[in-house]
Scaffold this active site. Structure first.
Site, PDB file in Angstrom:
ATOM      1  N   ARG A 141       6.721 -67.952 -23.751  1.00 27.46           N
ATOM      2  CA  ARG A 141       6.539 -66.606 -23.219  1.00 27.46           C
ATOM      3  C   ARG A 141       6.635 -65.501 -24.269  1.00 27.46           C
ATOM      4  NH1 ARG A 141      11.061 -67.261 -18.802  1.00 27.46           N
ATOM      5  NH2 ARG A 141      11.834 -68.551 -20.537  1.00 27.46           N
TER       6      ARG A 141
ATOM      7  N   ASP B  46       9.555 -69.350 -16.461  1.00 27.29           N
ATOM      8  CA  ASP B  46       9.504 -70.320 -17.554  1.00 27.29           C
ATOM      9  C   ASP B  46       8.430 -71.366 -17.234  1.00 27.29           C
ATOM     10  OD1 ASP B  46       9.984 -72.377 -19.318  1.00 27.29           O
ATOM     11  OD2 ASP B  46      12.162 -72.345 -19.065  1.00 27.29           O
TER      12      ASP B  46
ATOM     13  N   CYS C 164      12.679 -64.874 -25.132  1.00 23.59           N
ATOM     14  CA  CYS C 164      12.682 -65.851 -24.037  1.00 23.59           C
ATOM     15  C   CYS C 164      13.643 -66.973 -24.443  1.00 23.59           C
ATOM     16  CB  CYS C 164      11.279 -66.360 -23.722  1.00 23.59           C
ATOM     17  SG  CYS C 164      10.484 -67.269 -25.053  1.00 23.59           S
TER      18      CYS C 164
END
Ligand code: 4NP
Length: 156
Positions: free
Chosen positions: A15, A126, A9
């Site tokens: 994440r 995000d 990520c």
């Protein structure tokens, strides 16, 4: 042969360390610990050496996950070491394609939405600048995708 999976990520504090932790639990529960190497990395080095964001850690803890990963940026050698390099959104994939050394390593890059089973979505958003709902949503998406990923690996 061991299957090596790298989740990617942007910051490697929300994440992808969450995905790594979920996937590790799934393979452990299936008795497949020895067959997999699972790691995560980021596309920026800003958070290098930091543990996961306290917000994702606390949401994860409510589901019994403990995230121990420390943020690190992706390295060129990762493209050789890992079999699957899995980004969270299209921006991640664009950056990975730019960093990928050759066609052989290009083929290792996947968008995590390829592995959704019960989820209708095209990326894992995000959560960094959003509220707590975003963190819950990320974990929901990643739990679904990691189950789908293991099934895909077994089937392929
Ligand atoms: P992640 O979230 O990519 O899921 O780890 C982010 C973490 C940090 C930043 C952006 C996204 N940042 O801009 O510092």
């Amino acid at each position: 042969m061991k299957k090596r999976i790298l989740f990617i990520c942007l910051g490697n504090i929300c994440r992808s360390p969450m995905a790594e932790t979920i996937m590790q639990r799934i393979v452990d529960e299936q008795g497949l610990t020895q067959d997999y190497e699972i790691d995560s990395a980021g596309l920026i080095s800003y958070h290098e050496g930091e543990g996961a964001d306290p917000r994702i850690r606390s949401h994860a803890a409510r589901r019994g996950y403990r995230i121990t990963h420390l943020s690190r940026p992706i390295r060129t050698s990762d493209f050789r070491r890992f079999d699957l390099i899995i980004g969270m959104d299209d921006a991640n994939i664009d950056t990975l394609r730019r960093l990928s050394p050759d066609l052989g390593t290009d083929a290792k890059i996947h968008q995590i939405s390829e592995f959704f089973v019960n989820v209708q979505a095209d990326h894992v958003p995000d959560p960094y600048y959003g509220g707590s709902q975003g963190f819950e949503h990320v974990i929901d998406l990643l739990e679904d995708a990691c189950q789908g990923l293991l099934q895909w690996i077994i089937d392929n």
